[in-house]
Scaffold this active site. Structure first.
Site, mmCIF file in Angstrom:
data_model
loop_
_atom_site.group_PDB
_atom_site.id
_atom_site.type_symbol
_atom_site.label_atom_id
_atom_site.label_comp_id
_atom_site.label_asym_id
_atom_site.label_seq_id
_atom_site.Cartn_x
_atom_site.Cartn_y
_atom_site.Cartn_z
ATOM 1 N N CYS A 6 0.860 -1.186 0.000
ATOM 2 C CA CYS A 6 0.000 0.000 0.000
ATOM 3 C C CYS A 6 0.901 1.242 0.000
ATOM 4 O O CYS A 6 1.706 1.428 0.917
ATOM 5 C CB CYS A 6 -0.931 0.011 1.209
ATOM 6 N N HIS A 48 -4.575 1.516 8.203
ATOM 7 C CA HIS A 48 -4.979 1.116 6.849
ATOM 8 C C HIS A 48 -6.449 0.716 6.835
ATOM 9 O O HIS A 48 -6.836 -0.342 7.333
ATOM 10 C CB HIS A 48 -4.119 -0.051 6.347
ATOM 11 N N HIS A 102 -8.672 8.115 1.984
ATOM 12 C CA HIS A 102 -8.103 9.461 2.017
ATOM 13 C C HIS A 102 -9.119 10.484 1.555
ATOM 14 O O HIS A 102 -10.026 10.170 0.783
ATOM 15 C CB HIS A 102 -6.847 9.539 1.136
ATOM 16 N N HIS A 104 -9.173 14.263 -0.346
ATOM 17 C CA HIS A 104 -8.421 15.292 -1.056
ATOM 18 C C HIS A 104 -8.885 16.647 -0.506
ATOM 19 O O HIS A 104 -10.083 16.941 -0.543
ATOM 20 C CB HIS A 104 -8.747 15.261 -2.560
HETATM 21 P P1 AMP Z 1 -7.706 8.610 -5.582
HETATM 22 O O1 AMP Z 1 -8.081 8.582 -7.040
HETATM 23 O O2 AMP Z 1 -8.712 9.338 -4.754
HETATM 24 O O3 AMP Z 1 -7.389 7.235 -5.051
HETATM 25 O O4 AMP Z 1 -6.415 9.522 -5.512
HETATM 26 C C1 AMP Z 1 -5.138 9.050 -5.233
HETATM 27 C C2 AMP Z 1 -4.235 10.252 -5.253
HETATM 28 O O5 AMP Z 1 -2.988 9.876 -4.709
HETATM 29 C C3 AMP Z 1 -3.966 10.846 -6.648
HETATM 30 O O6 AMP Z 1 -4.387 12.206 -6.669
HETATM 31 C C4 AMP Z 1 -2.447 10.713 -6.790
HETATM 32 O O7 AMP Z 1 -1.868 11.819 -7.449
HETATM 33 C C5 AMP Z 1 -1.993 10.601 -5.348
HETATM 34 N N1 AMP Z 1 -0.743 9.879 -5.123
HETATM 35 C C6 AMP Z 1 -0.400 8.635 -5.560
HETATM 36 N N2 AMP Z 1 0.811 8.282 -5.126
HETATM 37 C C7 AMP Z 1 1.265 9.328 -4.382
HETATM 38 C C8 AMP Z 1 2.475 9.585 -3.662
HETATM 39 N N3 AMP Z 1 3.454 8.684 -3.607
HETATM 40 N N4 AMP Z 1 2.597 10.772 -3.021
HETATM 41 C C9 AMP Z 1 1.622 11.679 -3.079
HETATM 42 N N5 AMP Z 1 0.450 11.501 -3.734
HETATM 43 C C10 AMP Z 1 0.282 10.350 -4.382
HETATM 44 ZN ZN ZN Z 2 -2.485 1.521 3.578
#
Ligand code: AMP
Ligand code: ZN
Length: 115
Positions: A6, A48, A102, A104
């Site tokens: 993850c 998680h 998460h 945003h």
């Molecule tokens: P979601 O579509 O809501 O699952 O969004 C996942 C988000 O995680 C996307 O906006 C990605 O740009 C972001 N993301 C993925 N990997 C990383 C990382 N290593 N560091 C920061 N953001 C990430």
């Molecule tokens: Zn996780």
């Protein structure tokens, strides 16, 4: 608690780099690697939990802390008064890419109505 493979668990564990903007015992907030707004922060519980549909009764306080942290981070990023958008993408049709719950936190621009 830490899920192998993850991405966000790896960030919590310090195994992947991130730009952390807020951290406490239960919550981590860091900059999205691919920002879609001038302010784009991801807020996660350190625990998680794959999706918002996986929350259980015992997670109620943790989810409250996550929302409180959203306000703290918005303040820190200078968008508390201007306003912001808090988004959760859930599962496939919700557009979820990372299966570690998460929100945003998006701000620094004018958004229109949803849909
Ligand atoms: P979601 O579509 O809501 O699952 O969004 C996942 C988000 O995680 C996307 O906006 C990605 O740009 C972001 N993301 C993925 N990997 C990383 C990382 N290593 N560091 C920061 N953001 C990430
Ligand atoms: Zn996780």
């Amino acid at each position: 608690m830490v899920e192998k493979d993850c991405v966000f668990c790896k960030i919590v564990a310090g195994e992947l780099p991130s730009e952390i903007v807020y951290e406490d015992d239960d919550i981590l907030a860091f900059k999205d690697i691919n920002p879609v707004a001038p302010v784009h922060i991801l807020l996660i519980p350190k625990k998680h939990i794959p999706t918002i549909t996986d929350i259980e009764e015992e997670d109620a306080a943790l989810m409250g802390k996550l929302l409180l942290a959203a306000g703290k981070v918005a303040d820190k990023m200078g968008i508390f008064d201007r306003g912001f958008r808090l988004v959760n993408n859930c599962r496939e049709e919700g557009g979820q890419m990372v299966y570690h719950l998460h929100f945003h936190l998006l701000g620094g621009k004018q958004f229109g109505s949803v849909g």
